[in-house]
Design an enzyme around this catalytic site. Structure first.
Site, PDB file in Angstrom:
ATOM      1  N   CYS A  97       0.816  -1.215   0.000  1.00 50.69           N
ATOM      2  CA  CYS A  97       0.000   0.000   0.000  1.00 50.69           C
ATOM      3  C   CYS A  97       0.851   1.267   0.000  1.00 50.69           C
ATOM      4  O   CYS A  97       0.518   2.243  -0.686  1.00 50.69           O
ATOM      5  CB  CYS A  97      -0.926  -0.006   1.213  1.00 50.69           C
ATOM      6  SG  CYS A  97      -1.987   1.459   1.339  1.00 50.69           S
ATOM      7  N   GLY A 133       3.061   9.981   9.807  1.00 48.07           N
ATOM      8  CA  GLY A 133       3.364   9.698  11.203  1.00 48.07           C
ATOM      9  C   GLY A 133       4.132   8.417  11.410  1.00 48.07           C
ATOM     10  O   GLY A 133       4.162   7.886  12.533  1.00 48.07           O
ATOM     11  N   CYS A 179      -5.597  -2.653   8.262  1.00 41.70           N
ATOM     12  CA  CYS A 179      -6.627  -1.629   8.455  1.00 41.70           C
ATOM     13  C   CYS A 179      -7.986  -2.050   7.925  1.00 41.70           C
ATOM     14  O   CYS A 179      -9.014  -1.618   8.452  1.00 41.70           O
ATOM     15  CB  CYS A 179      -6.178  -0.324   7.812  1.00 41.70           C
ATOM     16  SG  CYS A 179      -6.005  -0.389   6.000  1.00 41.70           S
TER      17      CYS A 179
END
Length: 339
Positions: free
Chosen positions: A88, A112, A185
């Site tokens: 990804c 992050g 996710c």
């Protein structure tokens, strides 16, 4: 005039603190939320409003499903253990960041992630391990060097997640105590087997066999197992059994009383952030065969689009489909998929 940076803003504590730190460094921060059909836009917008930064929604649902979810499902069908973040990041997340950065004239992008960047003596961009134990450079090894050259990782020098959460509390961010996101996710409940079954990627039941081919019992489908697994097998034996090998061509799961160790692995689809390491043939380095802090000394023998990795000592259970990532100290050299 402040330089612009496009930050991947999810609404979680890591990206929120990254945004605050970038603003403190004097950048003009523009948030980007990656919309792939999993929700979360409201949380991201709330964080952007708290910080007083604009938020752009990048719609990438179709590409995510085709390039990440489909890859994940196909890997299990082929008896491989995928890591979707590795795919990804270069194909979806960082591409969306660079596309939007180019659109608004931002020279930099940021996330992050717990990683760092640097430059070598010739001025070439380097991807580096984070200072903290929470290091995510493994997930980023497939990024192009030209992308790394634009990256800022504000959390790369953080002592760890506790420092980041405390920083968020000091700022007064609502995300300070938000739970960490799941490893995958798009499977928020953690039920990978259920997700595969719902997406038509589950494999049929078959035989557990020993290394001589003797049938030991029935398995639930090879998508339920990975090399080195020792729990949930349900087969009685004189000792603890381990998954030794998956054989998709015969739909068999090979069990053994011996744990799985390998002195050598082969890789496919290698990618080098720092290709100069491989220009003159074999090179010595440290290699991680899974997302963890552990690395092992090895020699990498580049071979076209693949490579052979020979370890100084045997490593436990390198799984087909996972990534082997090469390091020179803190420098990420590159890596490939275990074949």
């Amino acid at each position: 005039m402040a330089e612009k940076v496009v930050l991947g803003l999810s609404g979680g504590v890591d990206s929120a603190v990254a945004a605050a730190r970038l603003r403190g460094m004097g950048y003009e921060v523009h948030g980007l939320f990656l919309e792939v059909g999993l929700g979360g836009e409201e949380q991201a917008q709330h964080t952007a409003d708290e910080l007083g930064i604009p938020l752009y929604i990048a719609h990438r649902r179709e590409a995510f499903e085709q390039q990440v979810c489909a890859y994940f499902a196909e890997s299990f069908r082929c008896a491989r253990t995928p890591n979707p973040c590795v795919v990804c990041n270069p194909l979806i997340k960082f591409r969306a960041l660079t596309d939007y950065a180019d659109e608004i004239g931002a020279p930099f992008i940021a996330t992050g992630h717990y990683a760092r960047t640097g430059r070598d003596a010739e001025g070439r961009a380097l991807l580096l391990r984070a200072r903290a134990d929470k290091d995510q450079s493994y997930m980023l090894y497939r990024l192009p060097r030209k992308t790394i050259a634009r990256c800022i990782f504000p959390l790369g020098k953080a002592a760890g997640k506790d420092e980041v959460r405390e920083n968020a509390r000091e700022i007064g961010l609502a995300a300070a105590d938000k739970p960490d996101s799941m490893d995958v996710c798009f499977i928020p409940d953690g039920d990978t087997q259920g997700w595969l079954e719902r997406h038509g990627a589950a494999c049929p039941p078959g035989n557990f066999v020993d290394e001589a081919g003797r049938v030991l019992g029935r398995h639930k489908g090879i998508h339920c197992y990975t090399a080195g697994q020792r729990k949930g097998l349900g087969v009685a034996a004189e000792g603890r059994l381990f998954v030794h090998e998956l054989r998709p061509e015969t739909n068999e799961v090979v069990l053994s009383l011996e744990d799985v160790y390998r002195n050598e692995i082969t890789l496919r689809n290698t990618h080098y952030i720092a290709p100069e390491y491989a220009e003159n043939g074999p090179f010595a380095c440290e290699v991680r065969v899974r997302f963890s802090r552990r690395s092992d000394r090895a020699t990498v023998y580049p071979d076209g689009e693949g490579a052979r990795v020979v370890f100084e000592g045997a490593v436990r259970a390198p799984a087909a489909g996972q990534s082997a990532v090469f390091y020179d100290g803190d420098i990420v050299i590159g890596g490939g998929f275990i074949d």
